[in-house]
Design a protein around this motif. Structure first.
Motif, PDB file in Angstrom:
ATOM      1  N   GLY A 177     -44.359 -25.802  -9.690  1.00 21.88           N
ATOM      2  CA  GLY A 177     -45.597 -26.161 -10.385  1.00 21.88           C
ATOM      3  C   GLY A 177     -45.402 -27.206 -11.467  1.00 21.88           C
ATOM      4  N   HIS A 178     -44.148 -27.586 -11.733  1.00 22.77           N
ATOM      5  CA  HIS A 178     -43.886 -28.640 -12.722  1.00 22.77           C
ATOM      6  C   HIS A 178     -44.022 -29.984 -12.009  1.00 22.77           C
ATOM      7  CE1 HIS A 178     -42.507 -25.437 -15.256  1.00 22.77           C
ATOM      8  NE2 HIS A 178     -41.544 -25.127 -14.406  1.00 22.77           N
ATOM      9  N   SER A 179     -44.841 -30.850 -12.512  1.00 22.40           N
ATOM     10  CA  SER A 179     -45.048 -32.119 -11.815  1.00 22.40           C
ATOM     11  C   SER A 179     -45.492 -33.204 -12.782  1.00 22.40           C
ATOM     12  CB  SER A 179     -46.098 -31.959 -10.705  1.00 22.40           C
ATOM     13  OG  SER A 179     -47.345 -31.586 -11.269  1.00 22.40           O
ATOM     14  N   LEU A 180     -45.279 -34.432 -12.351  1.00 21.94           N
ATOM     15  CA  LEU A 180     -45.761 -35.606 -13.067  1.00 21.94           C
ATOM     16  C   LEU A 180     -46.913 -36.204 -12.271  1.00 21.94           C
ATOM     17  CD1 LEU A 180     -42.268 -37.168 -13.863  1.00 21.94           C
ATOM     18  CD2 LEU A 180     -43.697 -35.791 -15.388  1.00 21.94           C
ATOM     19  N   LYS A 181     -47.902 -36.716 -12.954  1.00 21.08           N
ATOM     20  CA  LYS A 181     -49.072 -37.236 -12.242  1.00 21.08           C
ATOM     21  C   LYS A 181     -48.734 -38.579 -11.585  1.00 21.08           C
ATOM     22  CE  LYS A 181     -52.420 -34.847 -15.147  1.00 21.08           C
ATOM     23  NZ  LYS A 181     -53.611 -34.957 -16.037  1.00 21.08           N
ATOM     24  N   PRO A 182     -49.311 -38.831 -10.412  1.00 19.07           N
ATOM     25  CA  PRO A 182     -49.029 -40.092  -9.693  1.00 19.07           C
ATOM     26  C   PRO A 182     -49.378 -41.322 -10.526  1.00 19.07           C
ATOM     27  CG  PRO A 182     -50.174 -38.533  -8.281  1.00 19.07           C
ATOM     28  CD  PRO A 182     -50.201 -37.948  -9.662  1.00 19.07           C
ATOM     29  N   LYS A 183     -48.734 -42.412 -10.182  1.00 19.44           N
ATOM     30  CA  LYS A 183     -48.973 -43.666 -10.890  1.00 19.44           C
ATOM     31  C   LYS A 183     -50.213 -44.383 -10.367  1.00 19.44           C
ATOM     32  CE  LYS A 183     -44.026 -44.313 -11.768  1.00 19.44           C
ATOM     33  NZ  LYS A 183     -42.843 -45.182 -11.518  1.00 19.44           N
ATOM     34  N   PHE A 184     -50.761 -43.887  -9.268  1.00 21.00           N
ATOM     35  CA  PHE A 184     -51.969 -44.477  -8.706  1.00 21.00           C
ATOM     36  C   PHE A 184     -53.107 -43.470  -8.795  1.00 21.00           C
ATOM     37  CE2 PHE A 184     -48.655 -47.113  -7.164  1.00 21.00           C
ATOM     38  CZ  PHE A 184     -49.207 -48.346  -6.868  1.00 21.00           C
ATOM     39  N   ARG A 185     -54.298 -43.974  -9.107  1.00 17.53           N
ATOM     40  CA  ARG A 185     -55.443 -43.098  -9.325  1.00 17.53           C
ATOM     41  C   ARG A 185     -56.662 -43.597  -8.555  1.00 17.53           C
ATOM     42  NH1 ARG A 185     -54.341 -40.197 -14.117  1.00 17.53           N
ATOM     43  NH2 ARG A 185     -52.077 -40.053 -14.236  1.00 17.53           N
ATOM     44  N   ILE A 186     -57.700 -42.764  -8.566  1.00 14.17           N
ATOM     45  CA  ILE A 186     -58.967 -43.129  -7.946  1.00 14.17           C
ATOM     46  C   ILE A 186     -59.813 -43.927  -8.938  1.00 14.17           C
ATOM     47  CG2 ILE A 186     -61.182 -42.167  -7.210  1.00 14.17           C
ATOM     48  CD1 ILE A 186     -59.705 -39.991  -5.812  1.00 14.17           C
ATOM     49  N   LYS A 187     -60.443 -44.980  -8.438  1.00 16.64           N
ATOM     50  CA  LYS A 187     -61.346 -45.786  -9.267  1.00 16.64           C
ATOM     51  C   LYS A 187     -62.613 -46.074  -8.472  1.00 16.64           C
ATOM     52  CE  LYS A 187     -61.812 -50.154 -11.781  1.00 16.64           C
ATOM     53  NZ  LYS A 187     -61.182 -51.434 -12.158  1.00 16.64           N
ATOM     54  N   PHE A 188     -63.765 -45.871  -9.110  1.00 19.04           N
ATOM     55  CA  PHE A 188     -65.047 -46.179  -8.493  1.00 19.04           C
ATOM     56  C   PHE A 188     -65.429 -47.616  -8.849  1.00 19.04           C
ATOM     57  CE2 PHE A 188     -64.975 -41.607  -8.603  1.00 19.04           C
ATOM     58  CZ  PHE A 188     -65.560 -41.244  -7.400  1.00 19.04           C
ATOM     59  N   GLU A 189     -65.516 -48.456  -7.815  1.00 18.33           N
ATOM     60  CA  GLU A 189     -65.823 -49.857  -8.024  1.00 18.33           C
ATOM     61  C   GLU A 189     -67.315 -50.038  -8.309  1.00 18.33           C
ATOM     62  OE1 GLU A 189     -63.423 -51.752  -8.331  1.00 18.33           O
ATOM     63  OE2 GLU A 189     -61.778 -51.169  -7.027  1.00 18.33           O
ATOM     64  N   SER A 190     -67.678 -51.248  -8.768  1.00 17.13           N
ATOM     65  CA  SER A 190     -69.064 -51.543  -9.117  1.00 17.13           C
ATOM     66  C   SER A 190     -69.996 -51.509  -7.914  1.00 17.13           C
ATOM     67  CB  SER A 190     -69.147 -52.926  -9.784  1.00 17.13           C
ATOM     68  OG  SER A 190     -68.602 -53.912  -8.914  1.00 17.13           O
ATOM     69  N   ASN A 191     -69.453 -51.737  -6.714  1.00 17.04           N
ATOM     70  CA  ASN A 191     -70.282 -51.697  -5.511  1.00 17.04           C
ATOM     71  C   ASN A 191     -70.317 -50.301  -4.885  1.00 17.04           C
ATOM     72  OD1 ASN A 191     -67.692 -51.549  -4.637  1.00 17.04           O
ATOM     73  ND2 ASN A 191     -67.813 -53.270  -3.197  1.00 17.04           N
ATOM     74  N   GLU A 192     -70.000 -49.295  -5.709  1.00 17.69           N
ATOM     75  CA  GLU A 192     -70.058 -47.882  -5.328  1.00 17.69           C
ATOM     76  C   GLU A 192     -69.010 -47.500  -4.277  1.00 17.69           C
ATOM     77  OE1 GLU A 192     -73.985 -46.735  -4.237  1.00 17.69           O
ATOM     78  OE2 GLU A 192     -74.812 -47.116  -6.231  1.00 17.69           O
ATOM     79  N   THR A 193     -68.015 -48.334  -4.090  1.00 17.58           N
ATOM     80  CA  THR A 193     -66.903 -47.963  -3.226  1.00 17.58           C
ATOM     81  C   THR A 193     -65.813 -47.314  -4.069  1.00 17.58           C
ATOM     82  OG1 THR A 193     -65.870 -50.136  -3.491  1.00 17.58           O
ATOM     83  CG2 THR A 193     -67.398 -49.836  -1.618  1.00 17.58           C
ATOM     84  N   VAL A 194     -64.882 -46.649  -3.375  1.00 21.44           N
ATOM     85  CA  VAL A 194     -63.790 -45.955  -4.052  1.00 21.44           C
ATOM     86  C   VAL A 194     -62.479 -46.604  -3.637  1.00 21.44           C
ATOM     87  CG1 VAL A 194     -62.682 -43.730  -4.490  1.00 21.44           C
ATOM     88  CG2 VAL A 194     -65.123 -43.824  -3.979  1.00 21.44           C
ATOM     89  N   ALA A 195     -61.588 -46.766  -4.575  1.00 23.70           N
ATOM     90  CA  ALA A 195     -60.291 -47.368  -4.276  1.00 23.70           C
ATOM     91  C   ALA A 195     -59.192 -46.603  -4.993  1.00 23.70           C
ATOM     92  CB  ALA A 195     -60.290 -48.838  -4.693  1.00 23.70           C
ATOM     93  N   ILE A 196     -57.995 -46.689  -4.452  1.00 16.83           N
ATOM     94  CA  ILE A 196     -56.812 -46.130  -5.104  1.00 16.83           C
ATOM     95  C   ILE A 196     -56.068 -47.302  -5.741  1.00 16.83           C
ATOM     96  CG2 ILE A 196     -54.616 -44.948  -4.745  1.00 16.83           C
ATOM     97  CD1 ILE A 196     -55.896 -43.428  -2.455  1.00 16.83           C
ATOM     98  N   VAL A 197     -55.936 -47.272  -7.055  1.00 17.74           N
ATOM     99  CA  VAL A 197     -55.397 -48.411  -7.803  1.00 17.74           C
ATOM    100  C   VAL A 197     -54.309 -47.924  -8.756  1.00 17.74           C
ATOM    101  CG1 VAL A 197     -57.623 -49.611  -7.649  1.00 17.74           C
ATOM    102  CG2 VAL A 197     -57.116 -48.172  -9.652  1.00 17.74           C
TER     103      VAL A 197
END
Length: 599
Positions: free
Chosen positions: A158-178
């Motif tokens: 259960g010990h973990s570090l959070k990923p370096k890439f996250r979810i971002k909601f773009e202005s055109n309502e799309t979702v990207a991993i950045v």
């Protein structure tokens, strides 16, 4: 209960299981058993526990010592039914000291869940549910690629570090991993799929063949649980109250990611029921089906029948009044047998519950009800009424005012035959003899005809109309009508967090047993007979922990090729699996060097 009594009922066209159950409920009284089978009425008697032996059911053969070994791992101070044994709360040894336990005994063994403490029992079931999903359709959760899941040596605890890439909601309502650096302002407040990140780590280790990690801790998901799931854990006592929130949370996390949709449909079926206060049916969503210990029956189909169908023996109930049915079925169906609590009534089932390896829940859908089941229920009632009438006729032909008619005729003819001279010299005596013999012949002919009619009726009742054993006829009929296309396969059978079975994609079962004294985990190859027998053994009485079963629709299970291709495309998961295996190998080298130095 004698074998002769069972044979007497078998000769009437009654199946062996039904005969044994009826005789057990009526203390071996054949007449009362027949009455119970066709009317559901039991004679007045003192309450007692059934004592039908298990010997009439298959016993494990290929691995005969298997169940015995599993029980041997249980603390002897507990009763036979108390299968959960929590490891002692000793200090956790170092990573290197427990390296042998961290590595699989055999390369083909499945990864398993290390049982947590007694205070974290629900987390055990969360982790085991994730193992089941990882067997069934992991590619759905491997599609989002977070590039780098950030390896931590103790991630499995259960010990973990959070990923370096996250979810971002773009202005055109799309979702990207950045990359995390690209999140600015409000972006940093966006809900991130932390539960999915942890789940992907498990999927990576579970589905990359070169990975040899033996287990993950039941707590490996705990820190990623959403607040509403934690709230359920703190305020609910039963698995059936908590697990749906976890399932919803897992599906929601996946649906946050780009290119992923309809995850909830993998877990959630629809059902229809009619509340007493409502004129119409109400549709509801169902992520699991659960049964209380008092609802145990001899097999799973009987338990579903009691839940969804009107009482077969109640001729006054209207079939249309029973609106309960399933609607759209998810490819994964989860079934929970509730644990006992202070309100649990005595639940004793001599032979336990038969949980099938292949299950057909399609016969409980609204479509099946309209096209097939209502008609079967109606015909079954009619056949039972005719069978009862045939039985009464047979009884009338057999005796009159307590006297056996056939024996009476035989004794009368024998008495007359002793005076052969009177027969030859007195025509009226000869005519009487002739009439008695004709009556005897006609009586025998009517009994034969009526018995054949009765057997034909019971044959239909026990086969093509048998909802408790649909494999005897109903499944074939439902297949012809297009109601059933394929079975659901049992893939996980959790007796307790310390005692469960896992099925791999190649069909091989493994029995996982945690030893109470040391916390060591045994992973033992098992046969389907082992699975069925152990479930029966542990459902004869109410359990102290919930039992959980997962069924996957056969075609919904990912192929090995699909999983391999998906995980190779997911750089984050594939690299995480490689790093974990390298960490195990490096630790093995360190331990070996230390052992040589000590020597």
């Amino acid at each position: 209960m004698s074998e002769a009594s069972i044979r007497s009922l078998l000769e009437m066209g009654i199946t062996r299981e039904v005969a044994i159950e009826a005789l057990a409920k009526t203390n071996g009284n054949i007449e009362a058993s027949v009455n119970y089978i066709f009317s559901g009425e039991l004679p007045q008697q003192d309450a007692q526990v059934d004592t039908v032996e298990l010997r009439s059911y298959p016993q494990p053969e290929e691995n005969a010592e298997f169940v015995e070994n599993a029980v041997a791992a249980v603390d002897s101070s507990q009763s036979e039914n108390e299968s959960t044994n929590w490891p002692d709360s000793n200090p956790v040894p170092s990573y290197e000291d427990r390296l042998v336990q961290h590595t699989k005994n055999k390369p083909d063994d499945p990864i398993v869940v290390q049982m947590g403490s007694e205070n974290s029992i629900m987390e055990n079931y969360f982790a085991l549910f994730c193992l089941a999903v990882g067997f069934g359709f992991p590619h759905k959760f491997l599609e989002p690629d977070f590039k780098d899941l950030v390896y931590c040596k103790d991630w499995y605890q259960g010990h973990s570090l959070k990923p370096k890439f996250r979810i971002k909601f773009e202005s055109n309502e799309t979702v990207a991993i950045v990359p995390q650096e690209e999140l600015t302002g409000q972006d940093s407040l966006v809900l991130q799929p932390e539960l999915l990140w942890q789940f992907q780590k498990l999927l990576a280790i579970q589905n990359v063949p070169s990975c040899q990690r033996k287990f993950v801790s039941s707590k490996f998901l705990t820190k990623a649980l959403e607040p509403q799931v934690v709230d359920k854990l703190n305020n609910c006592d039963h698995l059936h109250d908590v697990l749906p929130s976890f399932i919803k949370s897992l599906a929601t996390d996946a649906e946050l990611c780009p290119g992923v949709s309809s995850i909830k449909e993998l877990f959630i079926s629809t059902a229809y029921y009619k509340p007493p206060s409502e004129p119409d049916m109400v549709e509801t969503l169902v992520s699991l089906l659960h049964f209380m210990p008092e609802e145990y029956e001899s097999n799973l189909y009987k338990m579903f029948n009691a839940l969804l169908f009107p009482d077969d023996n109640d001729s006054t109930s209207d079939l249309e009044d029973s609106q309960n049915s399933l609607g759209n079925l998810a490819p994964l169906i989860t079934i929970v047998f509730d644990e006992m609590d202070e309100s649990t009534e005595s639940a004793n089932l001599a032979n336990g519950v038969e949980v099938p390896l292949e299950f057909y829940p399609q016969i409980y859908t609204e479509k099946a009800k309209k096209l097939l089941i209502n008609d079967i229920l109606m015909k079954s009632r009619e056949a039972q009424a005719e069978a009862r009438e045939a039985l009464r006729t047979l009884s009338d032909l057999k005796s009159y005012q307590g006297k056996h008619i056939h024996s009476f005729l035989n004794s009368t003819l024998d008495f007359i035959a002793k005076d052969a001279k009177s027969i030859s010299q007195q025509p009226e005596v000869a005519a009487l003899v002739s009439s008695l013999e004709l009556l005897k012949e006609n009586l025998g002919s009517r009994k034969t005809t009526k018995m054949a009619e009765y057997k034909a009726l019971t044959q239909k009742i026990n086969n093509e109309f048998n909802l408790s054993h649909p494999e005897l006829g109903i499944i074939e009929a439902a297949t012809r009508l297009g109601i059933i296309d394929e079975p659901y396969l049992l893939t996980t059978a959790v007796i307790s967090p310390a005692n469960y079975f896992l099925r791999q994609r190649n069909g091989q079962w493994h029995h996982v047993v945690t030893r109470s004294a040391t916390g060591d985990i045994d992973v033992i190859p098992a046969t389907p007979k082992d699975v069925l027998y152990t479930i029966r053994l542990h459902t004869r009485t109410a359990s102290e922990t919930p039992l959980m079963f997962t069924y996957f629709k056969k075609s919904a299970i990912d192929s090995d090729e699909m999983v391999k291709e998906t995980i190779q495309k997911n750089g984050g998961c594939f690299n995480f699996a490689r790093k974990d295996q390298k960490a195990l190998e490096d630790s093995a080298i360190v331990v070996e060097k230390e052992q040589l130095m000590d020597l």
